[in-house]
Write an enzyme that holds these catalytic residues in place. Sequence first.
Site, mmCIF file in Angstrom:
data_model
loop_
_atom_site.group_PDB
_atom_site.id
_atom_site.type_symbol
_atom_site.label_atom_id
_atom_site.label_comp_id
_atom_site.label_asym_id
_atom_site.label_seq_id
_atom_site.Cartn_x
_atom_site.Cartn_y
_atom_site.Cartn_z
ATOM 1 N N ILE A 244 7.219 -6.858 1.570
ATOM 2 C CA ILE A 244 6.547 -6.879 0.276
ATOM 3 C C ILE A 244 5.811 -5.560 0.070
ATOM 4 O O ILE A 244 5.127 -5.064 0.965
ATOM 5 C CB ILE A 244 5.584 -8.084 0.160
ATOM 6 C CG1 ILE A 244 4.866 -8.064 -1.204
ATOM 7 C CG2 ILE A 244 4.601 -8.147 1.306
ATOM 8 C CD1 ILE A 244 4.029 -9.298 -1.477
ATOM 9 N N SER A 245 5.981 -4.971 -1.105
ATOM 10 C CA SER A 245 5.293 -3.747 -1.503
ATOM 11 C C SER A 245 5.555 -2.636 -0.477
ATOM 12 O O SER A 245 6.699 -2.301 -0.205
ATOM 13 C CB SER A 245 3.802 -4.042 -1.677
ATOM 14 O OG SER A 245 3.162 -3.000 -2.372
#
Length: 269
Positions: A97-98
């Site tokens: 994520i990210s």
Amino acid sequence: MSTAVRELRMNGRRLRVAVRPGPGRPLVLCNGIGASLELLQPFVDRLDPAIPVVRFDVPGIGGSESPRLPYTFATLAHLLGRVLDELGYGEVDVLGISWGGGLAQQFAFQHPRRCRRLVLVATATGSLMVPAHPRVLSKMITPRRYRDPAYAARIAATLYGGRLRDEPRLAEEILHRHSPREPGAGYALQLLAGVGWSSLPFLPLIRQRTLILAGSDDPIIPLVNGRIMRRLLPHATLHVYPDGHLGLITRADELAPRVAEFLRAPGER
């Protein structure tokens, strides 16, 4: 099954790891910048309990000691491979994520036979991407949101979008959930690791089946980046969810089953 948190000695430094055991292939979670492994607990709680989960704090974040030298995504992907060796895991699925999406892409490219499937959430291709607005990027330079709950709530709408536009106080709970240590030098090391890094040159070489989860209202990672990645990854599916950058947490009830379905789908890759 309950999650066991343990410490490994890697390169002479302490690395904090959490493992939810199970009989199948584990899902390795790579977290966002400045975030300790607790951040994704709501997602883990809603993920099919039959799926084993491995989480870790990158060096200098949470309960992991700072490294002796700065690292790159390539060296961190190598370190993650050693961690999995230490835990006794061979083939894995990986979710990033990210910032952790960059690490996940690098791991899939660097360890193609070890990474079976890939899930990329609210992430992009690194330095060569469609950037966020400067007012958003300016708030990413500092880890202040992790040490100042009031500040986290004040910038939540601008930085994270989605549900946090209407519930900014939720950012306090999400960003300050049981973190053993506030990010400091470790945050700077994560920023440094991303300088000049891009997955654009090697994305077409990532052959794993990939699920891209992108928010329709993500100020940090504009949605167009997810569409670009879908075109460049040979076996990618894009799912757009109606939320912001932290949708994996704020919409865990919806997205965790979707991830589980993707991981269970027939086919080797």
